[in-house]
Design an enzyme around this catalytic site. Structure first.
Site, short mmCIF file in Angstrom:
data_model
loop_
_atom_site.label_atom_id
_atom_site.label_comp_id
_atom_site.label_asym_id
_atom_site.label_seq_id
_atom_site.Cartn_x
_atom_site.Cartn_y
_atom_site.Cartn_z
N GLU A 128 3.07 -6.48 3.02
CA GLU A 128 2.43 -5.24 3.48
C GLU A 128 3.44 -4.37 4.22
OE1 GLU A 128 -1.75 -3.84 5.66
OE2 GLU A 128 -1.02 -5.88 5.92
N TYR A 166 -9.54 -5.84 10.61
CA TYR A 166 -8.98 -6.46 9.41
C TYR A 166 -9.08 -7.98 9.46
CZ TYR A 166 -6.73 -2.19 7.57
OH TYR A 166 -6.46 -0.96 7.03
N ALA A 209 -4.92 1.25 2.45
CA ALA A 209 -6.22 0.63 2.73
C ALA A 209 -6.97 1.34 3.85
CB ALA A 209 -6.03 -0.84 3.06
N SER A 210 -6.28 1.67 4.93
CA SER A 210 -6.96 2.30 6.06
C SER A 210 -7.48 3.68 5.72
CB SER A 210 -6.01 2.39 7.26
OG SER A 210 -4.89 3.20 6.95
N HIS A 254 -10.44 -6.53 1.19
CA HIS A 254 -9.68 -5.77 2.21
C HIS A 254 -10.53 -4.63 2.73
CE1 HIS A 254 -6.40 -3.92 4.32
NE2 HIS A 254 -5.45 -4.58 3.69
N HIS A 291 0.85 -1.20 0.00
CA HIS A 291 0.00 0.00 0.00
C HIS A 291 0.88 1.24 0.00
CE1 HIS A 291 -3.53 -2.40 0.84
NE2 HIS A 291 -3.03 -2.85 1.98
#
Length: 332
Positions: free
Chosen positions: A282, A192, A70-71, A176, A8
């Protein structure tokens, strides 16, 4: 070659993050957000050369499959228009990283999901990213509400327009979630992993892959609780009158190696097997510290996989061949 399937852009330029904050403030105050800022190529280079690229070189990773943070997807915030503008800005920024380092990164897109908005409305951005930006996959949020799970299960027909599109484009989706607003859940520690486990159970309960035999889904973070409780899932499949998991799911569902200790990786490989595992780390993600028991970063997952001493053919599957099979648009 080593391909990291789960990266990410967590080090995005400060101006990009500041614009998101301004966009959110503008929405809450009922006014238009400011124009998106100009970000130079040098600013982008600075954010990845001292971060992802440095670690990739140190850990021997050749290519990272790269998506927006993603967050920060934040599908729960605002409305459809807010999500659409934010997703486009994030995807364009990832495309610029890929354009600067085409041999080191491949793009995966954020979708402009929003609670209550049909997933079909996200297909246009998916098509733009794949057909115009050259992206190789997408991130699908099974819970755009941010921890309240107001959407139908992933096997519900309401998701089918999206599945039709990814099958047509021949790209996978990584399942995700994003940020969580429910105070019962820590974002990366429970939300998650809960989502990974929930998605797998939803898939177990229905016949999605009978309808979409070419659909490919990646469940990240080693599948959450799935490998550890494989016997439970096998038993539930039997009790529910479902086919064996290898027959009903493992032709279409894959897991990454974002598990941050050796015993966990050992279990993952023993239970799931090399044909359904894609190397992932990640890096610069949820767990960034150094493990005091080993002296190495928790997210340096190559160390764990190397320690398995896999036969060469299996090692090649996990490090590259499975990724090429799941992401057939990869060209590097």
């Amino acid at each position: 070659m080593i391909i990291d399937c789960h990266g990410h852009y967590t080090t995005a330029p400060a101006a990009h993050t500041a614009w998101r904050e301004a966009q959110q403030a503008a929405f809450e105050e009922g006014r238009r957000p400011p124009p998106y800022p100009r970000i130079s190529d040098d600013e982008i280079r600075e954010t990845v050369e001292g971060g992802q690229l440095r670690l990739m070189d140190a850990r021997g990773v050749d290519l990272t499959v790269f998506s927006p943070r993603a967050s920060a997807m934040g599908h729960h915030f605002g409305d459809e228009r807010v999500s659409a503008k934010w997703a486009r800005a994030c995807n364009d920024l990832v495309a610029r990283v890929v354009g600067l380092y085409p041999d080191r990164f491949a793009g995966v897109c954020q979708l402009p999901q929003s609670p209550g908005v049909p997933i079909a409305r996200s297909v246009a951005e998916l098509r733009r990213c794949v057909l115009e930006l050259g992206f190789v996959g997408c991130v699908l949020n099974p819970d755009p509400s941010g921890g309240h799970w107001t959407s139908a299960p992933l096997t519900d027909p309401s998701w089918f327009p999206f599945y039709e599109a990814v099958v047509e484009l021949d790209v996978p989706a990584m399942v995700h979630v994003s940020a969580v607003t429910n105070p019962n859940f820590h974002a990366t520690g429970s939300h998650y992993l809960n989502a990974d486990t929930t998605a797998f159970m939803q898939l177990l309960q229905a016949d999605l892959f009978t309808t979409f035999p070419a659909l490919r889904l990646i469940i990240p973070h080693g599948g959450g609780a799935v490998p550890f409780h494989w016997g439970r899932f096998r038993g539930l499949a039997d009790m529910l009158g479902r086919p064996p998991l290898a027959e009903s799911l493992l032709r279409n569902v894959f897991f990454d190696t974002c598990v941050y200790h050796q015993p966990g990786i050992d279990l993952l490989f023993e239970v799931i097997g090399v044909d359904n595992l894609l190397f992932g780390s990640e890096m610069i993600g949820a767990v960034r510290g150094v493990d005091p028991t080993t002296g190495h970063h928790f997210d340096d997952t190559r160390r764990y996989v190397d320690a398995l001493a896999l036969p060469p053919g299996d090692r090649e599957k996990v490090y590259a061949l499975n990724a090429r099979r799941v992401f057939p648009r990869l060209t590097v």
